[in-house]
Design a protein around this motif. Structure first.
Motif, PDB file in Angstrom:
ATOM      1  N   ALA A 137      50.550  17.468  -2.934  1.00 35.01           N
ATOM      2  CA  ALA A 137      51.391  17.300  -1.906  1.00 35.01           C
ATOM      3  C   ALA A 137      51.633  18.364  -1.051  1.00 35.01           C
ATOM      4  N   LYS A 138      52.117  19.626  -1.732  1.00 28.66           N
ATOM      5  CA  LYS A 138      52.139  20.849  -1.058  1.00 28.66           C
ATOM      6  C   LYS A 138      50.840  21.430  -0.344  1.00 28.66           C
ATOM      7  N   ALA A 139      49.793  21.344  -0.935  1.00 26.95           N
ATOM      8  CA  ALA A 139      48.676  21.814  -0.384  1.00 26.95           C
ATOM      9  C   ALA A 139      48.274  20.924   0.652  1.00 26.95           C
ATOM     10  N   LEU A 140      48.262  19.763   0.768  1.00 25.40           N
ATOM     11  CA  LEU A 140      48.120  19.020   1.968  1.00 25.40           C
ATOM     12  C   LEU A 140      49.284  19.209   3.116  1.00 25.40           C
ATOM     13  N   LEU A 141      50.393  19.513   2.842  1.00 23.03           N
ATOM     14  CA  LEU A 141      51.282  19.722   3.872  1.00 23.03           C
ATOM     15  C   LEU A 141      50.960  20.888   4.680  1.00 23.03           C
ATOM     16  N   LYS A 142      50.324  21.889   3.879  1.00 21.37           N
ATOM     17  CA  LYS A 142      49.968  23.108   4.585  1.00 21.37           C
ATOM     18  C   LYS A 142      48.925  23.015   5.608  1.00 21.37           C
ATOM     19  N   LYS A 143      48.201  21.965   5.702  1.00 26.05           N
ATOM     20  CA  LYS A 143      47.414  21.469   6.422  1.00 26.05           C
ATOM     21  C   LYS A 143      46.145  22.616   6.741  1.00 26.05           C
ATOM     22  N   PRO A 144      45.317  22.680   5.483  1.00 23.44           N
ATOM     23  CA  PRO A 144      44.393  23.838   5.542  1.00 23.44           C
ATOM     24  C   PRO A 144      43.283  23.526   6.254  1.00 23.44           C
ATOM     25  N   ASP A 145      42.341  24.435   6.355  1.00 20.39           N
ATOM     26  CA  ASP A 145      40.942  24.516   6.685  1.00 20.39           C
ATOM     27  C   ASP A 145      40.004  23.990   5.429  1.00 20.39           C
ATOM     28  N   LEU A 146      40.595  24.764   4.335  1.00 22.85           N
ATOM     29  CA  LEU A 146      39.602  24.376   3.151  1.00 22.85           C
ATOM     30  C   LEU A 146      40.723  24.087   1.991  1.00 22.85           C
ATOM     31  N   LEU A 147      40.555  22.998   1.155  1.00 23.88           N
ATOM     32  CA  LEU A 147      41.481  22.591   0.118  1.00 23.88           C
ATOM     33  C   LEU A 147      40.499  22.570  -1.172  1.00 23.88           C
ATOM     34  N   VAL A 148      40.932  23.441  -2.195  1.00 28.24           N
ATOM     35  CA  VAL A 148      40.317  23.746  -3.345  1.00 28.24           C
ATOM     36  C   VAL A 148      41.087  23.091  -4.594  1.00 28.24           C
ATOM     37  N   LEU A 149      40.591  22.142  -5.061  1.00 28.81           N
ATOM     38  CA  LEU A 149      41.362  21.324  -6.237  1.00 28.81           C
ATOM     39  C   LEU A 149      40.380  21.750  -7.466  1.00 28.81           C
ATOM     40  N   ASP A 150      41.018  22.770  -8.210  1.00 24.96           N
ATOM     41  CA  ASP A 150      40.474  23.266  -9.428  1.00 24.96           C
ATOM     42  C   ASP A 150      41.179  22.541 -10.901  1.00 24.96           C
ATOM     43  N   GLU A 151      40.304  21.565 -10.923  1.00 23.86           N
ATOM     44  CA  GLU A 151      40.377  20.637 -12.046  1.00 23.86           C
ATOM     45  C   GLU A 151      41.930  20.423 -12.066  1.00 23.86           C
ATOM     46  N   ALA A 152      42.461  19.756 -10.759  1.00 24.98           N
ATOM     47  CA  ALA A 152      43.726  19.695 -10.607  1.00 24.98           C
ATOM     48  C   ALA A 152      44.177  18.028 -10.901  1.00 24.98           C
ATOM     49  N   LEU A 153      43.097  17.199 -11.032  1.00 26.13           N
ATOM     50  CA  LEU A 153      43.375  15.994 -11.615  1.00 26.13           C
ATOM     51  C   LEU A 153      43.424  16.034 -13.052  1.00 26.13           C
ATOM     52  N   SER A 154      43.243  17.028 -13.966  1.00 26.09           N
ATOM     53  CA  SER A 154      43.022  16.876 -15.361  1.00 26.09           C
ATOM     54  C   SER A 154      44.048  16.313 -16.081  1.00 26.09           C
ATOM     55  N   ASP A 173      39.202  13.050   6.244  1.00 27.13           N
ATOM     56  CA  ASP A 173      38.423  12.274   7.285  1.00 27.13           C
ATOM     57  C   ASP A 173      39.474  12.409   8.483  1.00 27.13           C
ATOM     58  N   GLN A 174      40.682  12.351   8.304  1.00 28.47           N
ATOM     59  CA  GLN A 174      41.828  12.561   9.672  1.00 28.47           C
ATOM     60  C   GLN A 174      41.772  13.786  10.018  1.00 28.47           C
ATOM     61  N   LYS A 175      41.703  14.827   9.450  1.00 29.05           N
ATOM     62  CA  LYS A 175      42.030  16.332   9.819  1.00 29.05           C
ATOM     63  C   LYS A 175      41.019  17.093   9.703  1.00 29.05           C
ATOM     64  N   GLY A 176      39.742  16.679   9.346  1.00 29.07           N
ATOM     65  CA  GLY A 176      38.662  17.585   9.192  1.00 29.07           C
ATOM     66  C   GLY A 176      38.470  18.571   8.199  1.00 29.07           C
ATOM     67  N   PHE A 177      39.473  18.956   7.222  1.00 24.27           N
ATOM     68  CA  PHE A 177      39.096  20.051   6.635  1.00 24.27           C
ATOM     69  C   PHE A 177      37.930  20.067   5.383  1.00 24.27           C
ATOM     70  N   ALA A 178      37.489  20.987   4.750  1.00 24.03           N
ATOM     71  CA  ALA A 178      36.451  20.842   4.124  1.00 24.03           C
ATOM     72  C   ALA A 178      37.348  20.873   2.485  1.00 24.03           C
ATOM     73  N   SER A 179      36.596  20.398   1.561  1.00 24.53           N
ATOM     74  CA  SER A 179      37.254  20.499   0.282  1.00 24.53           C
ATOM     75  C   SER A 179      36.221  20.673  -0.882  1.00 24.53           C
ATOM     76  N   ILE A 180      36.782  21.366  -1.935  1.00 24.80           N
ATOM     77  CA  ILE A 180      36.056  21.936  -3.252  1.00 24.80           C
ATOM     78  C   ILE A 180      36.786  21.201  -4.467  1.00 24.80           C
ATOM     79  N   PHE A 181      36.043  20.174  -4.946  1.00 27.56           N
ATOM     80  CA  PHE A 181      36.714  19.466  -6.081  1.00 27.56           C
ATOM     81  C   PHE A 181      35.935  20.087  -7.314  1.00 27.56           C
TER      82      PHE A 181
END
Length: 183
Positions: A137-154, A173-181
């Motif tokens: 939630a906090k990561a998305l609130l920040k409105k990043p250019d790049l979101l990195v989820l490092d085993e964040a769903l484990s 899709d709405q905000k256009g940031f890149a992501s790394i899972f």
């Protein structure tokens, strides 16, 4: 002539050693806006180290990482350690370091991650899965250019994992940031 899109970050021949052991060797990659990248591998393969190298949290042994000037990233590690002497609730945590966001924006992301009803709970009273949802939630609130989820769903139940992946995809899709899972 079409405008060329620049990468958010690019790594050129990066290697990283720790304790005399080479963990990563001559990695080359570029990450562009809206791109989705999955990093998959066994424990100890260097996935988290690669993320930290890309973000500049650790320095490569050799090679270089070039980041877009002003790059805003959100990094969600695989667990959130909470100092036992730090007494803070979810609502306060969401505002830490992010003073430019409104209460409505904070509420939106707490609702999206099913934490709104627990906003006054201390971080110490959250399960590990709830802490991970809070970090997302906090990561998305920040409105990043790049979101990195490092085993964040484990540490999150499978049904909640699906919901969070859908939320991240919708936001991307709405905000256009890149992501790394990382998994």
């Amino acid at each position: 002539m079409a405008k060329q899109i620049s990468p958010l970050l690019e790594c050129q021949y990066i290697s990283w050693k720790t304790g005399g052991k080479e963990v990563l060797s001559e990695i080359n990659l570029a990450i562009y806006p809206q791109e989705k990248l999955a990093i998959i591998g066994p424990n100890g393969a260097g996935k988290s180290s690669l993320c930290r190298l890309l973000l500049g949290l650790i320095a490569p042994t050799s090679g270089r990482v070039i980041r877009k000037p002003g790059l805003v990233y959100s990094y969600v590690p695989h667990n959130l350690s909470v100092n036992p002497s730090m007494v803070i609730d979810i609502w306060e945590f969401m505002g830490l370091g992010l003073k430019k966001y409104s209460k409505d924006q904070i509420q939106h992301y707490l609702e999206q991650t099913d934490l709104w009803e627990k906003r006054k709970f201390s971080l110490h009273h959250l399960s590990s899965g709830e802490r991970q949802r809070l970090m997302i939630a906090k990561a998305l609130l920040k409105k990043p250019d790049l979101l990195v989820l490092d085993e964040a769903l484990s540490n999150i139940k499978f049904s909640a994992q699906k919901e969070l992946i859908s939320l991240v995809q919708k936001e991307q899709d709405q905000k256009g940031f890149a992501s790394i899972f990382v998994s």
